[in-house]
Enzyme design. Structure first.
Site, PDB file in Angstrom:
ATOM      1  CG  ASP A 161      -1.937   1.084   1.388  1.00 14.36           C
ATOM      2  OD1 ASP A 161      -2.263   1.693   0.291  1.00 14.36           O
ATOM      3  OD2 ASP A 161      -2.128   1.577   2.493  1.00 14.36           O
ATOM      4  CG  ASN A 183      -3.821 -12.228  -6.596  1.00 11.07           C
ATOM      5  OD1 ASN A 183      -4.971 -12.400  -5.924  1.00 11.07           O
ATOM      6  ND2 ASN A 183      -3.654 -11.293  -7.405  1.00 11.07           N
ATOM      7  NE  ARG A 206     -12.163  13.255  -6.875  1.00  8.58           N
ATOM      8  CZ  ARG A 206     -12.668  13.154  -5.925  1.00  8.58           C
ATOM      9  NH1 ARG A 206     -14.007  13.255  -6.238  1.00  8.58           N
ATOM     10  NH2 ARG A 206     -12.250  13.034  -4.882  1.00  8.58           N
ATOM     11  CE  LYS A 207     -13.913   5.702 -10.318  1.00 10.12           C
ATOM     12  NZ  LYS A 207     -14.969   4.703 -10.825  1.00 10.12           N
TER      13      LYS A 207
END
Length: 240
Positions: A161, A183, A206-207
């Protein structure tokens, strides 16, 4: 020179006594005073080699620092303290967020830098702007154990992350994680070194879509792969 400097106070004291005055008692300097209004805070870069780093981590770090010499890659510093300006700019995106008490905020630090040196997350990151890639060299310490002798899956998820987030922020600005899909392929031996290679895949408004893989130093073992969705922060829209 040191002797002459040390002798000077004693000479002055003797002169005062000869003149009929008692020598002045030595003053206790007490704790050094700090001027918080003018003092410049120095944030130690935790992404530089320290005695806990293994030979593999040092070797990889040196290799990437070599790549930085021509400007194609950039070493990204990492401190155990947050920069106040970044905290303020980030909080502006949460329009209805409750204020955090100053004493609580002063104790806050990035999760991945909250462990003692060598016991938790030891890592260094490098960014390639042209390729929109971020590479994290990661060594998980003994406090990150999951199954006996192996790294905790949550610790790896944290670094995935963090790496994807740094890749997104380096490319596009302030974002927050919306989705993370991991995974787990093969367990990582505790205190070993892995390379987390991430890249920006696609942008839709915005993604921002990013992905990564986690491999052993010799690249023979794929420990994990992951995809992430990050949303660009908009000061006109609250996330809470």
């Amino acid at each position: 020179m040191l002797r002459s400097c040390a002798a000077r106070p004693r000479t002055l004291s003797a002169l005062r006594a000869a003149r009929g005055g008692a020598p002045r008692p030595a003053r206790d300097p007490g704790p050094a005073r700090r001027s918080f209004s003018t003092e410049k805070v120095i944030h130690k870069d935790r992404s530089l080699p320290n005695p806990s780093w293994s030979k593999d981590l040092r070797l990889l770090f040196d290799q990437f620092m070599k790549k930085c010499e021509d400007g194609s890659w950039k070493h990204l510093p990492s401190s155990e303290c947050k920069v106040p300006q970044r905290i303020h700019s980030f909080k502006t995106y949460f329009l209805d967020s409750k204020p955090v008490k100053e004493d609580q905020l002063s104790q806050a630090r990035p999760f991945t830098r909250s462990y003692e040196v060598g016991q938790g997350f030891e890592y260094a990151m490098f960014y390639n702007e042209d390729e929109k890639r971020t590479v994290c060299l990661f060594q998980g310490g003994p406090y990150l154990e999951g199954p006996p002798g192996f790294l905790h899956g949550g610790a790896l998820a944290t670094m995935i992350d963090t790496t994807l987030g740094v890749c997104t922020i380096s490319c596009m600005g302030l974002f927050m994680t919306a989705n993370l899909n991991i995974n787990f392929k093969s367990p990582i031996p505790l205190c070993s070194v892995v390379v987390i290679s991430s890249q920006l895949d696609k942008v839709e408004g915005r993604k921002v879509f990013v992905s990564c893989n986690v491999r052993s130093v010799d690249e023979k073992t794929l420990h994990s792969d992951a995809t992430g969705l990050f949303i660009k922060l908009d000061p006109e829209k609250s996330l809470t």
